[in-house]
Design a protein around this motif. Structure first.
Motif, PDB file in Angstrom:
ATOM      1  N   GLY A  84     -71.533  32.059  15.530  1.00 37.35           N
ATOM      2  CA  GLY A  84     -71.210  33.474  15.473  1.00 37.35           C
ATOM      3  C   GLY A  84     -72.415  34.372  15.682  1.00 37.35           C
ATOM      4  N   LYS A  85     -72.129  35.623  16.023  1.00 33.24           N
ATOM      5  CA  LYS A  85     -73.183  36.616  16.234  1.00 33.24           C
ATOM      6  C   LYS A  85     -73.125  37.736  15.193  1.00 33.24           C
ATOM      7  N   ALA A  86     -72.171  37.682  14.314  1.00 35.15           N
ATOM      8  CA  ALA A  86     -72.018  38.691  13.256  1.00 35.15           C
ATOM      9  C   ALA A  86     -71.593  37.987  11.967  1.00 35.15           C
ATOM     10  N   PRO A  87     -71.853  38.598  10.826  1.00 37.69           N
ATOM     11  CA  PRO A  87     -71.429  37.983   9.558  1.00 37.69           C
ATOM     12  C   PRO A  87     -69.912  37.780   9.525  1.00 37.69           C
ATOM     13  N   TYR A  88     -69.507  36.708   8.893  1.00 35.31           N
ATOM     14  CA  TYR A  88     -68.081  36.420   8.733  1.00 35.31           C
ATOM     15  C   TYR A  88     -67.719  36.526   7.256  1.00 35.31           C
ATOM     16  N   LYS A  89     -66.637  37.216   6.988  1.00 41.79           N
ATOM     17  CA  LYS A  89     -66.235  37.461   5.602  1.00 41.79           C
ATOM     18  C   LYS A  89     -65.239  36.390   5.154  1.00 41.79           C
ATOM     19  N   ILE A  90     -65.558  35.723   4.040  1.00 43.08           N
ATOM     20  CA  ILE A  90     -64.612  34.789   3.439  1.00 43.08           C
ATOM     21  C   ILE A  90     -64.336  35.227   2.006  1.00 43.08           C
ATOM     22  N   HIS A  91     -63.197  34.784   1.493  1.00 42.40           N
ATOM     23  CA  HIS A  91     -62.855  35.074   0.102  1.00 42.40           C
ATOM     24  C   HIS A  91     -62.160  33.855  -0.492  1.00 42.40           C
ATOM     25  N   TYR A  92     -61.995  33.899  -1.798  1.00 44.22           N
ATOM     26  CA  TYR A  92     -61.408  32.763  -2.511  1.00 44.22           C
ATOM     27  C   TYR A  92     -59.912  32.674  -2.248  1.00 44.22           C
ATOM     28  N   LYS A  93     -59.480  31.480  -1.861  1.00 47.85           N
ATOM     29  CA  LYS A  93     -58.064  31.152  -1.769  1.00 47.85           C
ATOM     30  C   LYS A  93     -57.887  29.712  -2.240  1.00 47.85           C
ATOM     31  N   GLN A  94     -57.088  29.520  -3.278  1.00 48.41           N
ATOM     32  CA  GLN A  94     -56.866  28.190  -3.830  1.00 48.41           C
ATOM     33  C   GLN A  94     -56.024  27.366  -2.859  1.00 48.41           C
ATOM     34  N   GLU A  95     -56.622  26.289  -2.349  1.00 43.00           N
ATOM     35  CA  GLU A  95     -55.956  25.485  -1.323  1.00 43.00           C
ATOM     36  C   GLU A  95     -54.797  24.671  -1.897  1.00 43.00           C
ATOM     37  N   MET A  96     -54.977  24.081  -3.075  1.00 36.39           N
ATOM     38  CA  MET A  96     -53.955  23.248  -3.696  1.00 36.39           C
ATOM     39  C   MET A  96     -53.849  23.573  -5.184  1.00 36.39           C
ATOM     40  N   GLN A  97     -52.658  23.341  -5.720  1.00 31.69           N
ATOM     41  CA  GLN A  97     -52.503  23.533  -7.169  1.00 31.69           C
ATOM     42  C   GLN A  97     -53.406  22.558  -7.922  1.00 31.69           C
ATOM     43  N   LYS A  98     -54.043  23.071  -8.961  1.00 30.26           N
ATOM     44  CA  LYS A  98     -54.994  22.262  -9.718  1.00 30.26           C
ATOM     45  C   LYS A  98     -54.677  22.346 -11.209  1.00 30.26           C
ATOM     46  N   ILE A  99     -54.540  21.171 -11.831  1.00 31.32           N
ATOM     47  CA  ILE A  99     -54.356  21.107 -13.282  1.00 31.32           C
ATOM     48  C   ILE A  99     -55.698  20.761 -13.921  1.00 31.32           C
ATOM     49  N   LYS A 142     -55.363  33.981  -4.889  1.00 30.45           N
ATOM     50  CA  LYS A 142     -56.419  34.648  -4.121  1.00 30.45           C
ATOM     51  C   LYS A 142     -57.142  35.684  -4.977  1.00 30.45           C
ATOM     52  N   LYS A 143     -58.362  36.012  -4.572  1.00 29.88           N
ATOM     53  CA  LYS A 143     -59.104  37.151  -5.094  1.00 29.88           C
ATOM     54  C   LYS A 143     -59.677  37.924  -3.911  1.00 29.88           C
ATOM     55  N   ASP A 144     -59.849  39.234  -4.094  1.00 30.90           N
ATOM     56  CA  ASP A 144     -60.258  40.098  -2.982  1.00 30.90           C
ATOM     57  C   ASP A 144     -61.764  40.128  -2.731  1.00 30.90           C
ATOM     58  N   GLN A 145     -62.566  39.602  -3.638  1.00 36.68           N
ATOM     59  CA  GLN A 145     -64.015  39.655  -3.465  1.00 36.68           C
ATOM     60  C   GLN A 145     -64.425  38.987  -2.143  1.00 36.68           C
ATOM     61  N   TYR A 163     -67.222  23.860 -15.574  1.00 41.48           N
ATOM     62  CA  TYR A 163     -66.729  22.627 -16.194  1.00 41.48           C
ATOM     63  C   TYR A 163     -66.115  21.670 -15.175  1.00 41.48           C
ATOM     64  N   GLU A 164     -65.296  22.189 -14.271  1.00 40.91           N
ATOM     65  CA  GLU A 164     -64.634  21.325 -13.282  1.00 40.91           C
ATOM     66  C   GLU A 164     -64.410  22.104 -11.977  1.00 40.91           C
ATOM     67  N   LYS A 165     -64.845  21.508 -10.853  1.00 41.22           N
ATOM     68  CA  LYS A 165     -64.626  22.164  -9.564  1.00 41.22           C
ATOM     69  C   LYS A 165     -63.152  22.067  -9.188  1.00 41.22           C
ATOM     70  N   VAL A 166     -62.570  23.207  -8.801  1.00 47.38           N
ATOM     71  CA  VAL A 166     -61.141  23.238  -8.514  1.00 47.38           C
ATOM     72  C   VAL A 166     -60.835  23.585  -7.062  1.00 47.38           C
ATOM     73  N   ASN A 167     -61.844  24.101  -6.311  1.00 53.06           N
ATOM     74  CA  ASN A 167     -61.550  24.522  -4.940  1.00 53.06           C
ATOM     75  C   ASN A 167     -62.849  24.747  -4.155  1.00 53.06           C
ATOM     76  N   THR A 168     -62.752  24.592  -2.824  1.00 50.22           N
ATOM     77  CA  THR A 168     -63.865  24.914  -1.926  1.00 50.22           C
ATOM     78  C   THR A 168     -63.313  25.628  -0.697  1.00 50.22           C
ATOM     79  N   ASN A 169     -63.823  26.831  -0.443  1.00 47.24           N
ATOM     80  CA  ASN A 169     -63.534  27.544   0.806  1.00 47.24           C
ATOM     81  C   ASN A 169     -64.775  27.479   1.682  1.00 47.24           C
ATOM     82  N   PHE A 170     -64.574  27.216   2.988  1.00 42.03           N
ATOM     83  CA  PHE A 170     -65.699  26.932   3.877  1.00 42.03           C
ATOM     84  C   PHE A 170     -65.508  27.645   5.208  1.00 42.03           C
ATOM     85  N   PHE A 171     -66.644  28.103   5.791  1.00 41.44           N
ATOM     86  CA  PHE A 171     -66.611  28.626   7.161  1.00 41.44           C
ATOM     87  C   PHE A 171     -67.915  28.303   7.871  1.00 41.44           C
TER      88      PHE A 171
END
Length: 271
Positions: free
Chosen positions: A139-154, A196-199, A126-134
């Motif tokens: 790099g020469k190996a996979p990089y692991k990222i996970h969800y972290k809310q950058e700013m409070q979103k209403i 945050k989420k651990d996925q 319904y509404e985009k609330v966050n973007t995590n980017f890398f």
């Protein structure tokens, strides 16, 4: 006698068949609804992780008192408005069998009396609330990222058009949408910064990775019935009369509380 026996047997089989069909149709409908509102694997519950504790949304349903129930049943139109039910609950009417010739008509105002749902559906993005980017292009190996809310979103929902007594209508639509979807709904929900989420999502070498987070919502559509409500006292009798009944179509977006939908994108070029 034999003909009568065969007739009874035939009627019995007919009734059993009709009951079986009704039960099958009801089960099929329930299964369809369960599948329709099944939460996808890409949508996660963040109620335990949310840094902003959203209050539990209590559905504004009121149990009618005995008097209110009698008055509601006396009307020829369904009355479901919680605010009108609250006013009737707070009322007290004393009548006597000896009140011969007594008559009073009390105008209670024009009210949205009930809401009839025609369609309930979900939009998990319904509404985009966050973007995590890398950027892992160097790099020469996979990089692991996970969800972290950058700013409070209403995240806010609302009615799709202006309508009379909007707050009352929103309450009735919320009750109906929550009942059908079995989802935790609220017209406003907050995702706290730092949630945050651990996925883990792997960004391959030579690639860029985008992890998008969306707030889901339910789209509710239907019809509101309005009418002028009169309380009539006639001798020892008391009842409700509804006049000048009108109908109006309306829709609403209602966010799903404390849930986030994720979309992971790997690309060669920046977006």
């Amino acid at each position: 006698m034999k003909r009568k026996f065969l007739f009874v047997v035939a009627i019995t089989f007919l009734l059993v068949g009709m009951t079986t069909n009704v039960m099958a149709e009801g089960t099929e409908k329930n299964n369809d609804n369960a599948e329709k509102f099944k939460i996808p694997s890409s949508v996660l519950d963040i109620s335990q992780d949310n840094t902003y504790p959203n209050p539990t949304q209590d559905l504004p349903y009121l149990q009618p008192s005995k008097l209110t129930q009698e008055l509601i049943e006396s009307a020829d139109i369904d009355i479901e408005n919680p605010n009108l039910i609250r006013i009737l609950n707070e009322s007290a009417i004393q009548t006597t069998p000896l009140a011969i010739g007594y008559r009073a008509t009390i105008y209670l105002g024009q009210w949205p009396l009930n809401y009839e749902s025609s369609e309930t559906s979900t939009n998990w993005e319904y509404e985009k609330v966050n973007t995590n980017f890398f950027d892992n292009r160097g790099g020469k190996a996979p990089y692991k990222i996970h969800y972290k809310q950058e700013m409070q979103k209403i995240v806010r929902g609302g009615l799709t058009a202006e309508i009379q007594d909007a707050d009352d209508v929103k309450k009735m639509m919320l009750i109906e949408a929550a009942k059908k979807s079995k989802l935790p709904l609220s017209f406003s929900t907050i995702i706290g910064g730092g949630t945050k989420k651990d996925q883990v999502y792997n960004v391959p070498p030579k690639k860029l990775g985008y992890l998008y987070a969306y707030a889901p919502a339910v789209n509710e559509k239907g019809k509101v019935t309005y009418g002028e409500v009169y309380l009539v006292l006639k001798g020892s009798k008391k009842f409700i009369v509804v006049k000048n009944v009108t109908h109006q179509g309306i829709g609403a977006w209602i966010p799903v509380q404390d849930h986030v939908s994720y979309g992971f994108l790997v690309t060669d070029t920046p977006r």
